[in-house]
Scaffold this motif. Structure first.
Motif, PDB file in Angstrom:
ATOM      1  N   ALA A 154      93.768 -25.711  55.847  1.00 34.42           N
ATOM      2  CA  ALA A 154      94.737 -26.389  54.974  1.00 34.42           C
ATOM      3  C   ALA A 154      95.131 -27.738  55.551  1.00 34.42           C
ATOM      4  O   ALA A 154      95.276 -28.721  54.822  1.00 34.42           O
ATOM      5  N   TYR A 188     100.420 -24.421  52.608  1.00 37.30           N
ATOM      6  CA  TYR A 188     100.238 -22.979  52.612  1.00 37.30           C
ATOM      7  C   TYR A 188     101.594 -22.317  52.797  1.00 37.30           C
ATOM      8  O   TYR A 188     102.531 -22.926  53.288  1.00 37.30           O
ATOM      9  N   PHE A 221      97.251 -20.378  50.362  1.00 39.52           N
ATOM     10  CA  PHE A 221      97.360 -21.773  49.951  1.00 39.52           C
ATOM     11  C   PHE A 221      98.306 -21.895  48.766  1.00 39.52           C
ATOM     12  O   PHE A 221      98.356 -21.024  47.894  1.00 39.52           O
ATOM     13  N   THR A 239      96.115 -28.095  43.643  1.00 42.62           N
ATOM     14  CA  THR A 239      96.983 -28.197  44.817  1.00 42.62           C
ATOM     15  C   THR A 239      97.738 -29.512  44.704  1.00 42.62           C
ATOM     16  O   THR A 239      97.516 -30.279  43.783  1.00 42.62           O
ATOM     17  N   GLN A 246      94.536 -18.039  47.480  1.00 38.68           N
ATOM     18  CA  GLN A 246      95.818 -18.491  46.938  1.00 38.68           C
ATOM     19  C   GLN A 246      96.838 -17.353  46.956  1.00 38.68           C
ATOM     20  O   GLN A 246      98.007 -17.564  47.222  1.00 38.68           O
TER      21      GLN A 246
END
Lengths: 668, 188
Positions: free
Chosen positions: A513, A520, A526, A538, A550
């Motif tokens: 990330a 996150y 995430f 995102t 996710q």
């Protein structure tokens, strides 16, 4: 300057705790404000029409809308003012919903605060200047990180849509968790039979370039023009020559290597092809266990390889590629059940994880589909399943539900009864969460048709049963728990205990990330851009999410999200050119003293030093590279570099707007 | 939310990606909070000039809160690390210009931490209430002029940057200079 203000009621969301008419009335007194009104729903079609009409009728230069968070509707209103002929940056929002109406019921104070926020927005707007976006070319290629079912689906969808796909997978073969499964719920379909053809398609698709045993090392650039560095770990086998014949596997003398594909319940060799359907079907050496690397001599595989593909001197390779968008599909790892001392903490060989059990059920697994308990290879007659191991349990910092364990537990209980008809299966559960299509019916089938005993309660302890340690009925474990529906304690003598371990974020997810500049949550999953309306985007434009990285999700949900992400990427890259965000740093050359501090602090290398004819230097911003963070503005000792739309003047105007009102209210 | 008596003046500088989202999340979750904080949105905590904070406090703000992404979770990779270094220095510098360092705080709140944001705002507001209103400094006006000079902002030319100032001399004297501070200190 002529400014218009619209205060939104947002139905009752704002109007219930803020006097919107009073805010609008107060706004009329602000400098340069020529018009202020309130509206039931500013974002509605009539609301936006009113804004556009007012801009035209009153020849406004700028608009302030006091409504929800700019993270919600800034884009909406910018479009509206643009339609009326204004520059879209001649617009400011005052967040009087999330930051005012929803956090307090005190109508008087809320109204004051909302008025203050509108005043700040007006003051900032007075310093706003039209900004124009520039357009730039995009790379019609997409990087997909992770080749589980989500990554595979996204890759196929993108490739079918005409994009070139780079598919990067950390492991040796693609397929992810799904390739390890025996069957899928609720159809009890063969998992690898469903996934296998898709894996083959990925391997053969002319638009998909597969990088396995590879990891993303670095991502730079911006939407449309990312540059990614991929580290391809050395397999010590030339994959252009290797045919996947498996001769090396047969002769490899290191045969005591725990097989990670089989969840370490069996042994494999130091040179492996993880499973029969592996894509790519190529051998790779694990240098941490290979005798050639650990002891310095062996060389058996090199001798037996008919294609002369083995190369012990092969080095890692770093490839740099350009892509226009990124889909992250790194999936999940499983909770480490040894944290639970009451389940043995890993001491009992016959307490296994659900994925180990899955490998045991699989016909291509280490036991060829026969259920055998690990301690003595006996066929278990009583199998106990324990749900929520590392899910919904704050004591191990896993308060979330892992989404799919209830279902795979039901599936495994059914398969147990199928494989061993005279067996008994028990499931300890907290609640059964079977919300998908056909899921509830499936659990019912397990209970009614397959007579799986569901016991509502937690297991307090697992301990070895006194008596013989082997033979039928010997070596059993006692599972002691509560039956909360009966209000009693239960003890079951089990031959095998299967823990339904929960999902956790993939190892290394936070590090990835950080490389991708996405966020996150506390558990390493995430963060999507908006939980309801932007679930695959995102906060970094051009980076999308697919699958369980996710949040824990099952196969259909992962596939759906993967296709959604692919659709987003296809839409994004369908344009030949994208518009750059003009909210970037600008250098006022006359002010710049050429000290180079901004060049050193810029995290993106967006600032260059340009030499003038007299030999002195001045800073220069590379417009497409600048991300608009404004670190340089603060660094500059002479304030020569300013972030457009967030200049010192604009931010100080907001500060001053507040301080001035306070002076008035306190009468000093 | 209990009535905390007189309203105080608290300014928050929040980064767009994490903390502003966290404050939004707190609102969406209807977490009740003190109302005194007014939020200014900035792209990154690294955009927060220590001078903004000083200016706010000298202009009568009772407290200033800066909030960004957690370290290592910055949308711009390292903006919050720059912020941390600058703002920590500022915190230690505030007592020198006669401001209680408790009136300023920098914190990290991510977009998913609505409840953390509520706790932080509540705690900070209570702290400012405990500290009481910021003392009025007689020389504040003078200090502000010095700060304005440093920031290249003056009332005569309120928008030197965006208004376009072809005939305006670059302010090389706007470099941070010990003499500026000495002047301020002597004034007191």
């Amino acid at each position: 300057m002529r400014i218009g203000v619209m205060v939104c009621h947002c139905g009752n969301n704002i109007a219930a705790t803020v006097d919107c008419e009073a805010v609008a009335a107060a706004a009329r007194e602000f400098p340069d404000v020529v018009f202020a009104t309130d509206h039931m729903y500013a974002c509605s079609d009539p609301g936006q029409k009113t804004i556009e009409q007012t801009i035209r009728d009153l020849k406004l230069d700028g608009v302030v809308v006091a409504s929800c968070s700019p993270r919600m509707h800034e884009v909406t209103f910018r479009r509206a003012v643009e339609r009326a002929g204004l520059n879209r940056y001649m617009f400011e929002m005052a967040n009087i919903r999330e930051h005012v109406a929803w956090i307090s019921l005190d109508r008087k104070r809320n109204t004051e605060k909302a008025t203050d926020l509108v005043r700040m927005a007006v003051e900032k707007l007075r310093y706003d200047r039209p900004l124009t976006a520039k357009s730039f070319e995009v790379q019609k290629r997409v990087l997909i990180v992770g080749a589980g079912v989500a990554g595979i689906q996204a890759a196929l969808d993108c490739a079918e849509g005409g994009l070139d796909v780079l598919l990067v997978e950390r492991k040796q073969a693609i397929g992810g968790v799904m390739s390890k499964l025996d069957k899928t719920f609720p159809t009890v379909d063969c998992s690898v039979c469903v996934l296998g053809p898709k894996m083959v398609d990925v391997g053969q698709h002319p638009r998909i370039t597969l990088h396995t045993l590879s990891e993303v090392e670095e991502l730079s650039g911006y939407v449309g023009n990312f540059e990614v560095k991929i580290r391809k770990k050395s397999p010590f086998v030339d994959w252009n020559k290797c045919t996947g014949c498996g001769a090396c596997l047969e002769k490899c003398p290191s045969r005591k290597v725990p097989d990670s594909f089989n969840e370490r319940i069996s042994m494999t060799t130091a040179i492996t092809i993880p499973f029969p359907q592996a894509i790519p079907k190529r051998a790779a050496i694990d240098p941490t266990v290979c005798r050639q690397f650990t002891k310095g001599k062996c060389g058996v595989c090199q001798k037996v390889c008919p294609a002369d593909a083995i190369d012990y001197t092969m080095q890692d390779e770093v490839v740099t590629e350009k892509v226009g968008a990124v889909i992250v599909a790194t999936g999940i790892d499983l909770f480490d059940h040894t944290k639970y001392g009451e389940y043995g903490g890993g001491r009992y060989p016959d307490v296994i994880t659900s994925l180990q059990y899955e490998r045991m059920l699989s016909a291509s697994g280490p036991t060829a589909g026969h259920i055998k308990r690990p301690s003595d290879g006996q066929e278990p007659k009583t199998v106990v399943f324990i749900s929520c191991v590392g899910s919904r349990d704050r004591s191990v910092d896993r308060p979330y539900c892992s989404n799919f364990c209830c279902m795979y537990t039901a599936k495994q209980a059914i398969l147990t009864r199928d494989h061993i008809p005279d067996s008994r299966a028990y499931v300890f559960y907290m609640d059964i969460r079977a919300t998908g299509k056909g899921y509830e019916e499936f659990v019912r089938r397990a209970q009614e048709e397959y007579e799986v005993q569901y016991i509502r309660g937690r297991v307090a302890q697992i301990y070895p049963k006194a008596g013989p340690t082997n033979g039928p009925g010997g070596g059993q474990l006692v599972v002691r728990g509560a039956d909360t529906l009966m209000g009693t304690q239960v003890e079951i003598a089990a031959d095998l205990v299967v823990l339904a371990v929960g999902a956790e974020s993939s190892k290394g997810a936070p590090a990835l990330a950080e490389k991708l500049r996405i966020s996150y949550d506390a558990y390493g999953f995430f963060l999507e851009s908006h939980p309801k309306l932007r679930p695959v985007e995102t906060n970094t434009v051009g980076v999308f999410l697919a699958g369980a990285c996710q949040a824990p999700k099952d196969i259909p949900a992962s596939v759906a999200q993967a296709s959604a992400a692919a659709g987003k990427v296809l839409a994004l890259l369908s344009k030949d050119k994208l518009e750059s965000d003009p909210q970037i740093a600008q250098v006022q050359t006359i002010r710049c003293i050429g000290c180079g501090k901004c060049e050193r602090t810029c995290p993106f290398g967006a600032i260059r030093m340009r030499e003038l004819r007299d030999g002195s230097k001045r800073a220069e911003v590379v417009e497409t590279v600048c991300q608009g963070c404004g670190i340089c503005s603060v660094t500059c000792p002479v304030r020569a570099i300013q972030l457009a739309h967030f200049t010192d003047s604009q931010l100080l105007a907001e500060v001053n707007a507040l301080c001035r009102t306070w002076d008035e209210t306190t009468g000093s | 939310m209990p009535d905390m008596g007189r309203d105080y003046r608290i300014i928050g500088f929040l980064c767009n990606w994490c903390s502003y989202g966290g404050a939004d999340a707190a609102g969406v979750a209807r977490f009740s909070q003190p109302t005194e904080l007014r939020i200014i949105r900035v792209p990154c905590s690294g955009r927060v000039d220590p001078m903004f904070v000083a200016k706010a406090l000298l202009s009568g703000a009772d407290g200033v809160l800066v909030s960004g992404c957690h370290p290592r979770d910055c949308h711009y990779t390292e903006g919050n690390l720059y912020a941390r270094r600058r703002l920590e220095l500022l915190r230690r510098f505030l007592p020198i210009i006669g401001i209680d360092e408790g009136r300023f705080e920098y914190i990290w709140v991510s977009a998913s931490e609505g409840s953390r944001w509520r706790d932080m705002v509540t705690r900070f507001s209570e702290k400012i209430h405990a500290l009481g209103p910021i003392p009025r400094m007689a020389e504040a006006a003078h200090t502000l002029c010095v700060l304005d000079g440093m920031l290249g902002v003056s009332s005569a030319q309120p928008d030197m940057w965006t208004a376009g100032d072809a005939g305006h001399e670059p302010r090389r004297d706007a470099l941070l200079h010990m003499d500026d501070y000495k002047e301020v200190m002597d004034g007191e």
